[in-house]
Design a protein around this motif. Structure first.
Motif, PDB file in Angstrom:
ATOM      1  N   SER A   5       0.872  -1.264  -0.062  1.00  0.00           N
ATOM      2  CA  SER A   5       0.030   0.109   0.089  1.00  0.00           C
ATOM      3  C   SER A   5       0.967   1.247   0.052  1.00  0.00           C
ATOM      4  O   SER A   5       0.577   2.257  -0.633  1.00  0.00           O
ATOM      5  CB  SER A   5      -0.789  -0.138   1.225  1.00  0.00           C
ATOM      6  N   LEU A   6       1.938   1.301   0.884  1.00  0.00           N
ATOM      7  CA  LEU A   6       2.787   2.455   0.938  1.00  0.00           C
ATOM      8  C   LEU A   6       3.298   2.814  -0.335  1.00  0.00           C
ATOM      9  O   LEU A   6       3.335   3.872  -1.132  1.00  0.00           O
ATOM     10  CB  LEU A   6       3.929   2.035   1.835  1.00  0.00           C
ATOM     11  N   LEU A  23       9.194  -0.073   7.947  1.00  0.00           N
ATOM     12  CA  LEU A  23      10.411   1.053   8.260  1.00  0.00           C
ATOM     13  C   LEU A  23      10.405   1.654   7.184  1.00  0.00           C
ATOM     14  O   LEU A  23      11.039   1.274   6.054  1.00  0.00           O
ATOM     15  CB  LEU A  23      11.280   0.176   8.632  1.00  0.00           C
ATOM     16  N   GLU A  24      10.286   3.124   7.129  1.00  0.00           N
ATOM     17  CA  GLU A  24      10.258   3.766   5.890  1.00  0.00           C
ATOM     18  C   GLU A  24      11.690   4.311   5.747  1.00  0.00           C
ATOM     19  O   GLU A  24      12.354   5.188   6.530  1.00  0.00           O
ATOM     20  CB  GLU A  24       9.549   4.822   5.737  1.00  0.00           C
ATOM     21  N   GLY A  25      12.251   3.927   4.505  1.00  0.00           N
ATOM     22  CA  GLY A  25      13.612   4.479   4.144  1.00  0.00           C
ATOM     23  C   GLY A  25      13.573   5.418   3.123  1.00  0.00           C
ATOM     24  O   GLY A  25      12.803   6.334   3.170  1.00  0.00           O
ATOM     25  N   THR A  26      14.563   5.345   2.307  1.00  0.00           N
ATOM     26  CA  THR A  26      14.643   6.338   1.203  1.00  0.00           C
ATOM     27  C   THR A  26      14.940   5.494  -0.036  1.00  0.00           C
ATOM     28  O   THR A  26      15.403   6.016  -1.053  1.00  0.00           O
ATOM     29  CB  THR A  26      15.910   7.280   1.467  1.00  0.00           C
ATOM     30  N   SER A  27      14.524   4.283  -0.046  1.00  0.00           N
ATOM     31  CA  SER A  27      14.550   3.555  -1.381  1.00  0.00           C
ATOM     32  C   SER A  27      13.250   3.303  -2.226  1.00  0.00           C
ATOM     33  O   SER A  27      13.413   2.955  -3.362  1.00  0.00           O
ATOM     34  CB  SER A  27      14.946   2.184  -1.012  1.00  0.00           C
ATOM     35  N   VAL A  28      12.462   4.202  -1.505  1.00  0.00           N
ATOM     36  CA  VAL A  28      11.336   4.339  -2.749  1.00  0.00           C
ATOM     37  C   VAL A  28      10.864   5.878  -3.081  1.00  0.00           C
ATOM     38  O   VAL A  28      10.940   6.747  -2.207  1.00  0.00           O
ATOM     39  CB  VAL A  28      10.147   3.884  -1.727  1.00  0.00           C
ATOM     40  N   ALA A  29      11.034   5.976  -4.204  1.00  0.00           N
ATOM     41  CA  ALA A  29      10.689   7.356  -4.815  1.00  0.00           C
ATOM     42  C   ALA A  29       9.186   7.472  -4.918  1.00  0.00           C
ATOM     43  O   ALA A  29       8.548   6.697  -5.032  1.00  0.00           O
ATOM     44  CB  ALA A  29      11.344   7.306  -6.367  1.00  0.00           C
ATOM     45  N   SER A  30       8.871   8.918  -4.735  1.00  0.00           N
ATOM     46  CA  SER A  30       7.519   9.335  -4.984  1.00  0.00           C
ATOM     47  C   SER A  30       7.120   9.482  -6.563  1.00  0.00           C
ATOM     48  O   SER A  30       7.830  10.583  -6.916  1.00  0.00           O
ATOM     49  CB  SER A  30       7.478  10.551  -3.998  1.00  0.00           C
ATOM     50  N   LEU A  31       6.332   8.892  -7.112  1.00  0.00           N
ATOM     51  CA  LEU A  31       6.100   9.226  -8.497  1.00  0.00           C
ATOM     52  C   LEU A  31       5.002   9.943  -8.439  1.00  0.00           C
ATOM     53  O   LEU A  31       3.621   9.600  -8.021  1.00  0.00           O
ATOM     54  CB  LEU A  31       5.742   7.840  -9.271  1.00  0.00           C
ATOM     55  N   GLN A  32       5.265  11.356  -8.768  1.00  0.00           N
ATOM     56  CA  GLN A  32       3.831  12.327  -8.804  1.00  0.00           C
ATOM     57  C   GLN A  32       2.763  12.002  -9.881  1.00  0.00           C
ATOM     58  O   GLN A  32       1.704  12.598  -9.860  1.00  0.00           O
ATOM     59  CB  GLN A  32       4.372  13.670  -8.706  1.00  0.00           C
ATOM     60  N   ALA A  33       3.260  11.057 -10.734  1.00  0.00           N
ATOM     61  CA  ALA A  33       2.505  10.794 -11.953  1.00  0.00           C
ATOM     62  C   ALA A  33       1.158  10.198 -11.655  1.00  0.00           C
ATOM     63  O   ALA A  33       1.122   9.030 -11.343  1.00  0.00           O
ATOM     64  CB  ALA A  33       2.979  10.168 -13.042  1.00  0.00           C
ATOM     65  N   ALA A  34       0.198  10.888 -11.187  1.00  0.00           N
ATOM     66  CA  ALA A  34      -1.010  10.232 -10.659  1.00  0.00           C
ATOM     67  C   ALA A  34      -1.925   9.751 -12.049  1.00  0.00           C
ATOM     68  O   ALA A  34      -1.284  10.183 -13.084  1.00  0.00           O
ATOM     69  CB  ALA A  34      -2.094  11.164  -9.987  1.00  0.00           C
TER      70      ALA A  34
END
Lengths: 345, 345
Positions: free
Chosen positions: A177-178, A333-344
């Motif tokens: 989900s995250l 545990l949220e790290g920095t290995s997941v990018a935020s894709l702003q393309a909805a």
DNA sequence: CTTTGTTGCGAAAACGATTTCGAAAGAATG
DNA sequence: CATTCTTTCGAAATCGTTTTCGCAACAAAG
């Protein structure tokens, strides 16, 4: 001091107190039919004489050893050197000790001659056994589970015994989900062998996709192996060479991710710019990697603790204790290995 | 089959064979005064009846348990979750099993009431004990070592007992020499607590410098802690902020290096371009890091194996077995974390 | 035919605790 | 005072094995 070879026995105490050995035994075990003063005197002298009960004698008579067996896989370095399991073991050891139980490893041979797990348990007269990280279809394991000896399995459910499970379904659901909330749609999942753990994770994975209206894509689901960096390197390469590669890869465990990480690097891809990644386990080292790994932390400590508690409960109330499936929850545990894709969408 | 509650005893065998229990016992233990045919018959029926000796009874009579205790540190996650030690433990377990010994963890309390290590050993009647990764100045440990119980220490030498050591001096010498050969002169050494292990490594380190005609520089020697990434982050920052920073940093162990690595990154320094690094232990993960870590691999497997062998030897020939210091050698694992400095003197 | 020596085996005493069952002594009751 | 309960304790059996010591039986030697 106290360098005498023979240890002090119940008889020595009886002599010193002028009572019989029967009385001493009863006083030490808090039986009701001993006068309080007598009992206190006996316990006091026992303490003074540094009395240590002889487990062998007690065991011989009562047929209980206050000893629990632990069955972890041996071969390969996936048993004790797997941080998730060694964390469980360590917590289990501590908890057992607090409850007055010792822990003995159960293996499949003894002094050269092969022996079934059950035989080993009988040989050591363990009161119960904790089983984790083994091949649960192994006939030796099944025999043990069926034997009537109190058993707790970890991360696998038989219906005749209690088991303790990490919340694999919920965990995988939360993690997936995250990723979705971060904008990912093309989510790859390298999963472990087809065990019940894997099945639960797949359910959580698929449910998360469905709940967010995403169509599962079979090409992105590939089988790897737990704790096997090589296998996950292959899987990683396979995924990234697809015509339409995923934007994020989920690994079966943090250790496997390390393999994938090196492969990505070799391919000239960087995390999370070119592809995002997520692990599973939340072992300490995952938080020291760069980028810090986003992963689902399984509470190994709690699992070990709860397992032993339930096992001891089963041992001590064998008749009234009904099999139960205990779930221990972890957290993302949220790290920095997941990018935020702003393309909805 | 075989679901009977009571296990088959020596008496059952004697009945079936028409001999006395004494004869059965002697046949099973290969005594000389039993006719070969009788002995064979007895052993055969024992096998057929799935006889499993009762350890408690045997232990009670012979005062030996065929059980060895293992004393690893409990608190903190530096015991079982330390890959070096869990590797040792795993190998020890396997070797013990092959030799007919089981392994029991020794802790400092039992069922709530505190207990010294020695008492715990006596309680479980272990035949010997393996000690590793503990505070060797702990009075409880010293008491145990002095008790006369066969003891093997790992990576620490008492003069009354045998010990198994990783070749810390040679290892550190080899690793340091490699750095020097790569052209490094300003070599920093973050070492662990002041244990005998650290001392040996320092000797190796200094000897390597001296043998290559390099003057040791005190500013580059800083005390960290084993298996503590935080501490090594601090030490790393300290070193790199020196007016004349080192060109290479040696860490007390691979796990600590991970801490240092993240600190270097935070400082904007990359390995090995800006600074080179070296670890110690050679745990599996070190070879999956980028850059691949140059480290000294300690042969944990061999150490565990040898320790148990020596312990069993000590147990079984208690009088003739003299204390001995066994060194197990490892080897340099050369990664890509050390740059070649072509600037020769 | 006695003596001495082997060989093969068993009776019985441990090992150190637990537990049953009954005995003795005092308290309560008639 | 006799009877019945309680309370407190001990004798003895038991758990399954090892090990000592001696007893037969039979062979060899005198």
């Amino acid at each position: 001091m106290g360098s005498g070879k023979g240890n002090v026995t119940i008889k020595d105490i009886s002599l010193k107190c002028g009572v019989s050995v029967a009385t001493v035994s009863k006083a030490l075990n808090h039986y009701g039919d001993i006068a309080p003063e007598t009992a206190e005197l006996i316990r006091k002298t026992a303490r003074e004489m540094h009395y240590i009960p002889n487990t062998a004698a007690r065991q011989l008579k009562t047929n209980t050893s206050h000893n629990i067996g632990v069955l972890f896989v041996d071969e390969m370095n996936s048993g004790l050197t797997h941080e998730y399991f060694s964390g469980i073991l360590d917590a289990a050891r501590a908890e057992a000790e607090g409850l007055g139980y010792d822990i003995t490893f159960i293996g499949k041979n003894m002094g050269g001659r092969p022996m079934t797990y059950l035989e080993h348990c009988q040989y050591r007269k363990v009161d119960g056994v904790l089983i984790a990280n083994v091949d649960f279809s192994d006939p030796g394991v099944v025999e043990l589970v069926r034997s009537g000896l109190p058993v707790i399995t970890i991360d696998y459910a038989f219906d005749s015994t209690s088991c303790v499970m990490s919340d694999n379904m919920e965990g995988c659901y939360a993690l997936t989900s995250l990723l979705i909330e971060k904008g990912h749609r093309k989510i790859a999942f390298i999963h472990g062998e087809r065990t019940s753990v894997t099945n639960k994770r797949l359910v959580g994975f698929n449910r998360a996709l469905r709940d967010h209206g995403i169509e599962p894509d079979d090409r992105y689901i590939v089988q790897g192996r737990f704790h096997d960096p090589k296998k996950s390197r292959e899987a990683t390469r396979y995924l990234m060479e697809l015509p339409d590669p995923p934007t994020v890869i989920m690994y079966p465990d943090d250790f496997s991710y390390i393999g994938g990480m090196t492969e990505l690097e070799k391919m000239g891809l960087s995390v999370p710019q070119d592809v995002s990644t997520a692990g599973y386990d939340g072992i300490p080292i995952s938080q020291f990697l760069r980028p810090k790994l986003t992963t689902y932390h399984q509470d190994a400590e709690q699992i070990g603790k709860v397992s032993v508690r339930k096992l001891v409960e089963t041992i001590e109330n064998k008749k009234t204790c009904i099999p139960e499936e205990i779930s221990v929850s972890g957290y993302v545990l949220e790290g920095t290995s997941v990018a935020s894709l702003q393309a909805a969408p």
